[in-house]
Design an enzyme around this catalytic site. Structure first.
Site, PDB file in Angstrom:
ATOM      1  N   GLN A 314       1.856  -3.308 -13.589  1.00 46.34           N
ATOM      2  CA  GLN A 314       1.278  -2.695 -12.386  1.00 46.34           C
ATOM      3  C   GLN A 314       1.603  -1.208 -12.391  1.00 46.34           C
ATOM      4  O   GLN A 314       2.747  -0.821 -12.591  1.00 46.34           O
ATOM      5  CB  GLN A 314       1.910  -3.359 -11.155  1.00 46.34           C
ATOM      6  CG  GLN A 314       2.155  -2.453  -9.959  1.00 46.34           C
ATOM      7  CD  GLN A 314       0.995  -2.432  -8.997  1.00 46.34           C
ATOM      8  OE1 GLN A 314       0.254  -3.389  -8.891  1.00 46.34           O
ATOM      9  NE2 GLN A 314       0.842  -1.343  -8.291  1.00 46.34           N
ATOM     10  N   THR A 315       0.604  -0.369 -12.185  1.00 42.30           N
ATOM     11  CA  THR A 315       0.879   1.066 -12.104  1.00 42.30           C
ATOM     12  C   THR A 315      -0.137   1.754 -11.207  1.00 42.30           C
ATOM     13  O   THR A 315      -1.275   1.324 -11.107  1.00 42.30           O
ATOM     14  CB  THR A 315       0.855   1.711 -13.510  1.00 42.30           C
ATOM     15  OG1 THR A 315       1.084   3.107 -13.398  1.00 42.30           O
ATOM     16  CG2 THR A 315      -0.485   1.487 -14.205  1.00 42.30           C
ATOM     17  N   ARG A 316       0.329   2.811 -10.542  1.00 41.89           N
ATOM     18  CA  ARG A 316      -0.573   3.677  -9.793  1.00 41.89           C
ATOM     19  C   ARG A 316      -0.403   5.118 -10.276  1.00 41.89           C
ATOM     20  O   ARG A 316      -0.874   6.056  -9.636  1.00 41.89           O
ATOM     21  CB  ARG A 316      -0.288   3.599  -8.288  1.00 41.89           C
ATOM     22  CG  ARG A 316       1.114   3.960  -7.864  1.00 41.89           C
ATOM     23  CD  ARG A 316       1.287   3.945  -6.352  1.00 41.89           C
ATOM     24  NE  ARG A 316       1.902   5.153  -5.869  1.00 41.89           N
ATOM     25  CZ  ARG A 316       3.212   5.343  -5.804  1.00 41.89           C
ATOM     26  NH1 ARG A 316       4.044   4.396  -6.188  1.00 41.89           N
ATOM     27  NH2 ARG A 316       3.690   6.489  -5.358  1.00 41.89           N
ATOM     28  N   HIS A 320       2.850   7.388 -19.426  1.00 49.02           N
ATOM     29  CA  HIS A 320       3.544   8.313 -20.315  1.00 49.02           C
ATOM     30  C   HIS A 320       4.266   7.499 -21.399  1.00 49.02           C
ATOM     31  O   HIS A 320       4.188   6.272 -21.426  1.00 49.02           O
ATOM     32  CB  HIS A 320       4.507   9.187 -19.524  1.00 49.02           C
ATOM     33  CG  HIS A 320       3.835   9.988 -18.442  1.00 49.02           C
ATOM     34  ND1 HIS A 320       2.875  10.944 -18.718  1.00 49.02           N
ATOM     35  CD2 HIS A 320       3.948   9.944 -17.089  1.00 49.02           C
ATOM     36  CE1 HIS A 320       2.437  11.473 -17.581  1.00 49.02           C
ATOM     37  NE2 HIS A 320       3.062  10.880 -16.583  1.00 49.02           N
ATOM     38  N   HIS A 323       6.514   4.621 -20.319  1.00 49.74           N
ATOM     39  CA  HIS A 323       5.792   3.430 -19.878  1.00 49.74           C
ATOM     40  C   HIS A 323       5.324   2.606 -21.083  1.00 49.74           C
ATOM     41  O   HIS A 323       5.353   1.375 -21.046  1.00 49.74           O
ATOM     42  CB  HIS A 323       4.575   3.826 -19.031  1.00 49.74           C
ATOM     43  CG  HIS A 323       4.927   4.579 -17.788  1.00 49.74           C
ATOM     44  ND1 HIS A 323       4.524   5.868 -17.564  1.00 49.74           N
ATOM     45  CD2 HIS A 323       5.658   4.225 -16.703  1.00 49.74           C
ATOM     46  CE1 HIS A 323       4.973   6.275 -16.402  1.00 49.74           C
ATOM     47  NE2 HIS A 323       5.665   5.303 -15.853  1.00 49.74           N
ATOM     48  N   GLY A 408       9.138  -3.124 -10.995  1.00 52.20           N
ATOM     49  CA  GLY A 408       9.827  -1.870 -11.248  1.00 52.20           C
ATOM     50  C   GLY A 408      10.999  -1.608 -10.326  1.00 52.20           C
ATOM     51  O   GLY A 408      11.200  -2.265  -9.307  1.00 52.20           O
ATOM     52  N   ARG A 409      11.784  -0.628 -10.704  1.00 55.89           N
ATOM     53  CA  ARG A 409      12.843  -0.112  -9.842  1.00 55.89           C
ATOM     54  C   ARG A 409      12.181   0.557  -8.636  1.00 55.89           C
ATOM     55  O   ARG A 409      11.282   1.363  -8.784  1.00 55.89           O
ATOM     56  CB  ARG A 409      13.680   0.899 -10.626  1.00 55.89           C
ATOM     57  CG  ARG A 409      14.881   1.459  -9.883  1.00 55.89           C
ATOM     58  CD  ARG A 409      15.622   2.448 -10.786  1.00 55.89           C
ATOM     59  NE  ARG A 409      16.815   2.971 -10.136  1.00 55.89           N
ATOM     60  CZ  ARG A 409      16.825   3.997  -9.292  1.00 55.89           C
ATOM     61  NH1 ARG A 409      15.678   4.612  -9.006  1.00 55.89           N
ATOM     62  NH2 ARG A 409      17.945   4.414  -8.731  1.00 55.89           N
ATOM     63  N   ASP A 410      12.589   0.200  -7.421  1.00 54.16           N
ATOM     64  CA  ASP A 410      11.957   0.669  -6.183  1.00 54.16           C
ATOM     65  C   ASP A 410      10.450   0.439  -6.246  1.00 54.16           C
ATOM     66  O   ASP A 410       9.652   1.325  -5.961  1.00 54.16           O
ATOM     67  CB  ASP A 410      12.269   2.148  -5.944  1.00 54.16           C
ATOM     68  CG  ASP A 410      11.875   2.599  -4.524  1.00 54.16           C
ATOM     69  OD1 ASP A 410      11.836   1.738  -3.620  1.00 54.16           O
ATOM     70  OD2 ASP A 410      11.598   3.789  -4.325  1.00 54.16           O
ATOM     71  N   ARG A 570     -11.423  15.901  21.065  1.00 52.92           N
ATOM     72  CA  ARG A 570     -10.646  16.922  20.354  1.00 52.92           C
ATOM     73  C   ARG A 570     -10.198  16.402  18.992  1.00 52.92           C
ATOM     74  O   ARG A 570     -10.183  17.142  18.006  1.00 52.92           O
ATOM     75  CB  ARG A 570      -9.454  17.364  21.204  1.00 52.92           C
ATOM     76  CG  ARG A 570      -9.864  18.409  22.246  1.00 52.92           C
ATOM     77  CD  ARG A 570      -8.677  18.939  23.014  1.00 52.92           C
ATOM     78  NE  ARG A 570      -8.252  18.001  24.041  1.00 52.92           N
ATOM     79  CZ  ARG A 570      -7.248  18.231  24.889  1.00 52.92           C
ATOM     80  NH1 ARG A 570      -6.575  19.363  24.800  1.00 52.92           N
ATOM     81  NH2 ARG A 570      -6.924  17.353  25.805  1.00 52.92           N
ATOM     82  N   ILE A 596      -6.535  24.670  17.909  1.00 56.63           N
ATOM     83  CA  ILE A 596      -5.309  24.381  18.657  1.00 56.63           C
ATOM     84  C   ILE A 596      -4.605  23.186  18.029  1.00 56.63           C
ATOM     85  O   ILE A 596      -3.405  23.224  17.786  1.00 56.63           O
ATOM     86  CB  ILE A 596      -5.626  24.121  20.146  1.00 56.63           C
ATOM     87  CG1 ILE A 596      -6.175  25.397  20.799  1.00 56.63           C
ATOM     88  CG2 ILE A 596      -4.382  23.631  20.889  1.00 56.63           C
ATOM     89  CD1 ILE A 596      -6.656  25.202  22.232  1.00 56.63           C
ATOM     90  N   ALA A 597      -5.337  22.102  17.758  1.00 54.06           N
ATOM     91  CA  ALA A 597      -4.808  20.894  17.098  1.00 54.06           C
ATOM     92  C   ALA A 597      -3.497  20.450  17.735  1.00 54.06           C
ATOM     93  O   ALA A 597      -2.437  20.518  17.113  1.00 54.06           O
ATOM     94  CB  ALA A 597      -4.631  21.151  15.604  1.00 54.06           C
TER      95      ALA A 597
END
Length: 691
Positions: A314-316, A320, A323, A408-410, A570, A596-597
């Site tokens: 799985q990758t997003r 490299h 990987h 993966g890690r985290d 707005r 203004i936001a």
């Protein structure tokens, strides 16, 4: 509104199931042919057809032909297609009960090794076809005509991703968007109401206005953003979720720093619809079509090649060299073939766009052995939910015929929370996946942190290096890679492939050549427009990129003349400014915005819109309210204090001051030229303009 089917016996359910299935397979069959296929009398077929029509499950139309034996045509309605799907599950459940009883009779043991609610995933042959929610092509054509007259909901990009995976079986065992009981159970226990493991709420959020027009028992058409009907939803539930509880349980904290929590509170609609889906057609993808596979297409591919074990990566992010080494090791250790399965739906705001990423993947795919590796794209809307997301990803890959999955890690972590700490621990995802691994029926492969050992000129797992003090260990973080790309610095070949770097440089040139947006926000009269005009002149004097000023008043005149000054209007106005600025940024120009936001959530939405293409520089023009009133040439503040102007920012409506603006300016007692120069210096320090 169609009538609800009445409760019927198990025997009648089986007959109804076979009737609906036969009509779906052979919609043009005569009553006599139906009777023969079902093994019942012609009179009973006639009675069954009438009952199904009264229940709203089938539609009977007169034929125009001369054959009196085929006076009528029969087609499943959306409700009939949904009922057929439900009856398939009941039919299989009864057959499984019969199997369990036979098992007990033959073996003398009433026990079965797997608890009933957990049987579906482990017992599933990873290469056998999986249930889809699509009707047959003939039924789809008829349902399109029927659906055209139904109330319809235009799906958001995230909802389109979810619907596609519901329809093609990627979200099996789900048969539609979650009703309230399933939703509550998933949020609290990571399980559907029947006990099946499912960690992520898959919900159809809608606006309050649309919710007021529909009720349970009704069918609605689900359309893509071009108006194409993709499916019909048979509404079983309409409910208002506890979004704070959902955020706490699913994402670990009700913290707006989490992109999915921010989406939940500020983008998702306030009402959820649940119910069964009847799939009519797949969403249309014009890009990388040869790389997009449904679960059944991948299962058939693995079956054809004889791949009994498959490990998915799985990758997003782009691939490299680390990987590549990681995936090689994972496949070797698992003695499995490799599926590179990147997400091309919605990922984390600020990620490299999927067009660039897929070009990067294709550029290095020939570095892998063609006989043992393949790549397919997954149109998934990620939630960045860490541990729960890892389990969710595992179930999705199991549905795609995969037997092993790299965690993966985290894994799927969103970064830092509001306190500057990681949302999840580095190995929380692996721990939760391991806890449910046997139940899911898919084996986890631990992600190893790969680093470059200079003396040995190779990648090695960090925790396996015994002589750490005697060798040079090199690594480049994602942050460091982005810095090198933005500053045009060298990226060493030991870190990435030249082909990947070349693709990334096309999309992400040095910052001084990228488009960007300067977004000045502050009270009316704070000096935003004056500073913006001065900044525009200075940037045009420097040259190199086109500069466009999007002043709040000018935009209202030309793009938003029909809008009032309510909070909703707005917000719409600011989002329009953000959209135009994002297009300017995407095409390499400089957009200067000066509205203004007043609302934090809207500014954040604009930031995310623009940061998909370039830098967003927020400037808070923090001039005091007293000074703004003193400068007021139009007398607007005076009218607002007298109550003659409603919802005026700073008087009768709040201004939510930015807390993390890139620059804060106070124009009181300060020359405009100096203020504009401060902005230029900030842009220079960020590398957006040449020093």
């Amino acid at each position: 509104m169609n009538a609800q089917p009445k409760p019927i016996s198990a025997e009648e359910e089986d007959l109804l199931f076979r009737l609906l299935r036969q009509l779906d397979l052979t919609p043009d069959a005569s009553q006599r042919a139906l009777a023969g296929a079902l093994g019942i009398s012609l009179g009973r077929v006639n009675a069954q057809l009438r009952a199904a029509a009264e229940a709203g499950l089938i539609e009977i139309t007169e034929r125009t032909g001369t054959d009196r034996r085929q006076r009528f045509a029969y087609g499943l309605t959306a409700r009939g297609a949904a009922q057929k799907t439900r009856l398939i599950d009941k039919f299989l459940a009864r057959k499984f009960t019969e199997f369990t009883a036979l098992h007990a009779e033959l073996t003398g043991s009433a026990q079965y090794p797997i608890p009933p609610q957990f049987r579906s995933f482990p017992m599933q042959n990873p290469h056998a076809p999986i249930t889809e929610l699509y009707v047959s092509a003939d039924s789809a054509q008829k349902l399109k005509v029927e659906a055209a007259s139904l109330p319809s909901w235009d799906l958001t990009p995230r909802q389109i991703c979810d619907l596609e995976l519901l329809m093609n079986g990627g979200f099996n065992p789900l048969k539609g968007f979650l009703g309230k009981d399933d939703y509550d159970s998933v949020v609290e226990t990571m399980r559907l109401a029947d006990g099946s493991l499912w960690p992520m709420p898959i919900t159809l959020d809608i606006s309050q206005d649309f919710a007021d027009t529909v009720e349970p028992g009704q069918d609605i058409a689900l359309r893509d953003q071009e108006g194409v009907i993709l499916a019909i939803l048979s509404i079983s539930d309409k409910y208002v979720p506890n979004k704070a509880r959902e955020a706490e349980m699913v994402f670990g904290a009700d913290d707006l720093a989490h992109p999915a929590v921010n989406y939940l509170h500020h983008v998702a609609g306030p009402v959820y619809l649940g119910g069964a889906i009847t799939g009519i057609q797949q969403p249309i993808h014009y890009d990388f079509r040869a790389r997009r596979d449904t679960p059944n297409e991948l299962r058939a591919y693995f079956r054809k090649l004889g791949w009994r074990k498959v490990v998915a990566f799985q990758t997003r992010n782009p691939l490299h060299r680390a990987h590549q080494e990681l995936t090689f090791r994972a496949a070797r250790e698992s003695q499995a073939n490799l599926l590179i399965h990147p997400v091309v739906g919605m990922t984390k705001p600020g990620d490299v766009d999927h067009f660039t990423r897929v070009r990067c993947y294709e550029a290095v795919l020939d570095k892998y052995p063609a006989a043992t590796t393949t790549m397919s794209l997954l149109n998934l809307a990620m939630r960045m939910a860490g541990p729960r997301e890892a389990v969710w990803h595992g179930l999705i890959r199991k549905n795609h015929g995969v037997t092993h999955f790299i965690v993966g890690r985290d894994h799927a972590g969103p970064g830092k929370n509001s306190a500057g700490e990681d949302f999840y621990g580095p190995y929380d995802a692996q721990d939760l996946f391991r806890e449910h691994e046997e139940e899911m029926g898919i084996t986890m492969v631990d992600f190893k942190h790969m680093v470059w050992v200079q003396e040995r000129a190779q990648y090695e797992p960090m925790d396996e290096i015994k002589d750490k003090d005697e060798v040079t260990i090199l690594n480049i973080s994602g942050t460091e890679l982005r810095r090198r790309l933005s500053e045009g610095l060298e990226i060493p070949e030991w870190f990435s492939f030249p082909e990947v770097v070349a693709e990334l440089r096309k999309t992400r040139p040095p910052r001084a050549k990228q488009g960007f947006t300067v977004f000045l926000t502050g009270l009316s009269g704070s000096g935003k427009s004056t500073v913006a005009n001065a900044l525009m002149v200075k940037l045009m004097e420097m040259g190199g990129r086109p500069v466009t000023l999007l002043d709040g008043d000018v935009v209202r005149k030309h793009l938003s003349s029909e809008l009032g000054f309510s909070k909703e209007h707005r917000d719409i106005n600011i989002r329009r400014i953000g959209y135009v600025a994002s297009e300017i940024t995407k095409n390499g120009g400089i957009a200067i915005c000066a509205p203004i936001a007043p609302y934090t959530a809207t500014r954040r939405a604009v930031r995310e819109m623009i940061e998909a293409y370039g830098a967003f520089v927020e400037i808070h023009v923090a001039t005091s309210l007293e000074e703004c009133e003193r400068r007021d040439r139009k007398g607007l503040y005076k009218l607002a204090r007298e109550g003659k102007i409603k919802e005026f920012t700073g008087i009768s409506d709040p201004y939510e001051a930015p807390t993390n603006a890139e620059l804060v300016l106070d124009t009181e007692g300060t020359e405009v030229d100096y203020c504009a120069q401060q902005v230029l210096l900030k842009l220079e320090s960020m590398g957006l303009v040449a020093a």
